[in-house]
Scaffold this active site. Structure first.
Site, mmCIF file in Angstrom:
data_model
loop_
_atom_site.group_PDB
_atom_site.id
_atom_site.type_symbol
_atom_site.label_atom_id
_atom_site.label_comp_id
_atom_site.label_asym_id
_atom_site.label_seq_id
_atom_site.Cartn_x
_atom_site.Cartn_y
_atom_site.Cartn_z
ATOM 1 C CD GLU A 1 111.208 18.938 -39.022
ATOM 2 O OE1 GLU A 1 111.335 17.711 -39.077
ATOM 3 O OE2 GLU A 1 112.132 19.697 -38.673
ATOM 4 C CG ASP B 1 97.299 13.432 -27.473
ATOM 5 O OD1 ASP B 1 97.055 14.647 -27.369
ATOM 6 O OD2 ASP B 1 98.210 12.988 -28.187
#
Length: 875
Positions: free
Chosen positions: A618, A279
């Site tokens: 979100e 990542d």
């Protein structure tokens, strides 16, 4: 850059073909041709030869996501980072499917396979040879290594990125993940269409604010039973070509330097043959946040030796120091490089250029509409739905017109996105729909100015758009059109044909119509891309007065309005950077918005309230802290208070109330569950979402989606968010009473089940079991049923769930039609995991609960059987 003609960057064949062909033999056949150019050799041999020719500096550069060209060897540059979560992302026009959680709500594995195939086809087309004179190097988001799907378990609805997942159940996630990966990569493992990258490996699901530093110590049971099954399936069944390691640490060791995770489990136990990518900035995190290494050189050495092959970020640039001080050898680098170059060879990126495949946009659109229809979950209906096509409808709520609530995150640019408001106007006719935004999304959060507050100079709803082929608004516009709202996405998709990706400008003009006197906050927001080059300039004028002038980061401006007269509005966008989109946002007086919605409701026969969340509330590590939300995560499951007040106010008019929830996660609609006449979960439904919602409300589409997550009544019913123990969360371990259960979903028709039949009443541990059940559509409408099979041990292990999903199938049934469904349950489906993490088929009596929902929350029928003996299963 000079590139050898037989080594150009190109697609192999259109993804619409059944398989990618072997590269044609086009390299010279002279004995002097180096092996890496000899297409008669295997990929592994060619990759090894190429790696042997690289200098140390070249090797280190090739281990980073933006791999530069090696001109002396004719190796083109390659950008490893591409996204395809629910459509090809961040690379211009693409088909935008429902967000992953919406796709999961379909419970339709073949659909996920088809979606993956469309993404692969569009990626292939966009990576095809460019026109003469244009660089063949692959820019970021332009390659064939897709960093999707996200198959982390959605263990807690407070996680902002849970929308990217396939829900809370390991079997549902695994089945859908396998289908998606297989759709992406295609049928030929040797020549994949693209390479999929399941992520984030492993045990990663928030909190977002702590994601770069938190350590997870899951129990051995939870690791084997909940967190790893989907990854195991993606590797052993779908043969994913790469895997992304996570930011977090597992048992004290960062995931990207975790030998137990990357070597022992991934490669030894599961036989993984692909490459591991980090990542982004995960290696840097080891030093900055985990504090497990003193510097990037040590962090990079540990990651490389643990099995990480490719670094997204800059930390691997320090590998030169790691080689100098003996922490790693060039052989360690070579091992990773061979995997990377072999992947590029398998993709055909060093093969002869072929004709650019075309994109079937109509087919993509049709599949996006099908996916949106299948994602609709009808949570409640007292008979008010379907709505009459001859009635007058009030459309209220802050999500009815939001482009971002169609797109969600990690998305492309849809050519013609249909909002819910637009979908209902198309279906019913404009005269039968009256609209009012009604409220803000949440306290202190600006939202796009709705169409009702905008008028073009010609008096039509919206604003007039004029596009100029320069960055200064000079000369005459090259294109003009009307926009319903100024809330648009132009990421690598210029607003007029023939324009470059940047170096153009746009002017919007018209009028601003305030709904009532009061104080308004107006401002322009520029959508930034990751690691952008340059910034745009935007200007906002009201009645000729310049309110905002800058790069879009300026605060909104307070405007006091004393009457409702129209104000002249002008917006200018000088597009010189790589920014992605632009929106005109406001915070309007709450009382005025509420009064406007109530007035609309009084004019209508029924109210459709569009409420919920948005990717601004979100999402991934957001810079947001307002009541109920925290850095992309949620601190409360409740509907924001402003929206709750809206629902109560319009329901007080006495008109039938239908609530449509748009969100990427469960929202505790306690009031609506008791007082609304119907509730529909529409998720973030993609480019055709508005049409699918309208069709569902009117009965043209019979909803058949099922919840992939539990809708809890409150966050107070859950363990602490940062606690990764599974006890007390998800339907498998939750002991409370949910608002709506995992697997729940209603229909406009009825389905009847006959008693299920098992292939054997007694079987030996390790043997497979077949269960058959007849399902009939007992109603008068065509519809889909989602048959679900749950395993219920008569005496479950203390740490194991009392019942767990083991199989499912979505099946279309015409009115009156019957069909026998067959489910094959292998040993793994019939197994349990003990406290020490050992998975085994155990002796004892079991039941299979079969029906259209979860046992205890839906009508199910059962079949019993017995297992004799014990068989331990591989990890």
């Amino acid at each position: 850059m000079h590139v050898m003609p037989w080594l150009c960057f190109a697609a192999v064949l259109p993804a619409s073909m059944a398989t990618a062909a072997e590269p044609a033999l086009s390299a010279p056949t002279s004995p002097t041709v180096p092996p890496y150019l000899d297409v008669r050799l295997g990929d592994a041999e060619r990759a090894a030869d190429l790696v042997s020719r690289l200098s140390l500096a070249e090797k280190i550069a090739q281990l980073q996501d933006g791999a530069p060209a090696i001109e002396r060897l004719g190796v083109p540059a390659y950008g490893w980072w591409s996204e395809g979560l629910h459509g090809l992302a961040r690379n211009g026009r693409a088909t935008v499917f429902p967000q992953a959680i919406g796709l999961a709500a379909s419970w339709d594995a073949p659909l996920l396979h088809a979606v993956g195939g469309v993404i692969a086809a569009q990626a292939r087309a966009k990576s095809a040879p460019p026109p003469p004179g244009v660089s063949r190097d692959s820019a970021r988001y332009g390659g064939l290594t897709i960093w999707s799907p996200n198959i982390n378990l959605f263990r807690d609805p407070r996680w902002g990125r849970g929308q990217e997942t396939y829900g809370e159940d390991p079997v549902l996630t695994a089945r859908l993940g396998v289908a998606f990966v297989q759709g992406l990569q295609g049928p030929d493992e040797r020549r994949p269409l693209v390479i999929a990258t399941p992520k984030h490996f492993a045990v990663h699901s928030g909190p977002e604010k702590e994601r770069h530093a938190f350590n997870v110590n899951p129990s051995a049971h939870d690791l084997e039973d909940s967190y790893l099954p989907a990854f195991r399936a993606a590797v052993t069944q779908a043969h994913a070509g790469s895997v992304m390691c996570a930011y977090n640490a597992l048992d004290g060791t960062p995931a990207c330097a975790n030998t137990a995770l990357l070597q022992e489990r991934l490669r030894r136990d599961w036989g993984f043959q692909g490459f591991v990518v980090t990542d982004c900035d995960a290696v840097e995190d080891m030093t900055l946040f985990h504090k497990t290494t003193p510097d990037d050189a040590e962090a990079s050495a540990r990651a490389l030796q643990a099995g990480t092959d490719l670094n997204c970020g800059r930390s691997f640039a320090a590998l030169g120091r790691a080689v100098e001080n003996g922490r790693v050898s060039e052989a360690d680098l070579d091992r990773a490089l061979r995997r990377l170059f072999e992947a590029r060879l398998r993709l055909g990126l060093f093969s002869p250029a072929s004709a650019a495949p075309s994109i079937d946009w109509a087919a993509g659109r049709a599949l996006a509409l099908r996916a949106a229809r299948e994602s609709m979950v009808l949570l409640k209906n007292n008979g008010v739905l379907p709505l009459s096509p001859r009635g007058r409808v009030a459309v209220v709520g802050p999500t009815a017109e939001l482009l971002e609530d169609l797109h969600a995150n990690y998305h492309g640019v849809a050519a013609d996105p249909i909002t819910p408001l637009a979908g209902l106007r198309q279906a019913l006719g404009p005269s039968r729909v009256v609209a009012a935004q009604g409220s803000a999304l949440a306290e202190g959060v600006p939202v796009a100015v709705p169409q009702a507050a905008l008028r073009t100079p010609q008096g039509r709803p919206g604003l007039r758009r004029e596009v100029f082929a320069n960055a200064t608004l000079a000369g005459h516009p090259v294109a003009a059109s009307d926009d319903a709202t100024l809330n648009l996405d132009f990421n690598r998709a210029p607003p007029a044909a023939g324009l470059p990706p940047r170096g153009y400008s746009v002017r919007w003009s018209g009028q601003f119509l305030p709904p009532a006197p009061g104080e308004y906050r107006l401002g322009l927001r520029v959508e930034r891309c990751f690691d952008c080059d340059g910034y745009d300039r935007v200007r906002l004028y009201l009645d000729g007065k310049l309110l905002q002038d800058g790069d879009g980061d300026q605060a909104a401006v307070s405007v006091k309005v004393t009457d409702r007269r129209p104000r002249t509005l002008r917006v200018e966008w000088l597009h010189t950077g790589e920014d992605q989109g632009l929106s005109l946002r406001w915070q309007a007086p709450a009382d005025a918005q509420l009064a406007q919605a109530v007035a609309a409701a009084r004019q209508a026969d029924a109210i459709v309230a569009f409420v919920g969340l948005s990717p601004d509330l979100e999402g991934e590590q957001l810079q947001l802290e307002v009541p109920g939300f925290d850095g992309g995560d949620r601190s409360s499951l409740d509907l924001p208070a402003a929206q709750e007040r809206l629902l109560q106010a319009v329901q007080a008019t006495g008109k039938p109330l239908v609530v449509v929830l748009q969100s990427g996660s469960a929202v505790a609609l306690r009031w609506a569950s008791e007082h609304a006449d119907a509730v529909l979960a529409a998720w973030y439904p993609g480019e055709a979402g508005g049409q699918a919602i309208a069709e569902t409300l009117l009965g043209i589409n019979n909803p058949a989606g099922r919840l992939p997550v539990t809708f809890y009544r409150s966050a107070q019913d859950l363990p602490p968010f940062a606690d990764y123990g599974m006890q007390g969360r998800t339907y498998r371990y939750f002991k409370g009473s949910p608002l709506w259960a995992f697997g729940h979903g209603l229909s406009y028709t009825r389905f009847a089940y006959q008693a299920p039949r098992v292939s054997s009443a007694v079987l030996n541990a390790g043997e497979a079991l077949t269960v058959e059940v007849e399902v009939a559509n007992a109603g008068d409408r065509h519809g889909d049923e989602v048959a679900q099979v749950y395993l219920e041990p008569e005496t479950p292990l203390a740490v194991a769930p009392a019942h767990a999903l083991v199989a499912f199938q979505r099946v279309p049934l015409k009115a009156g039609e019957r069909r026998t469904l067959r489910f094959e349950l292998d040993a793994r489906a019939l197994s349990q995991v003990d406290a020490s993490g050992v998975r085994a088929v155990l002796p004892g009596r079991y039941r299979l609960a079969v029906g259209g929902g979860q046992p205890g929350h839906a009508e199910v029928l059962r079949a019993s059987f017995e297992i004799q003996g014990r068989q331990e299963l591989p990890r």
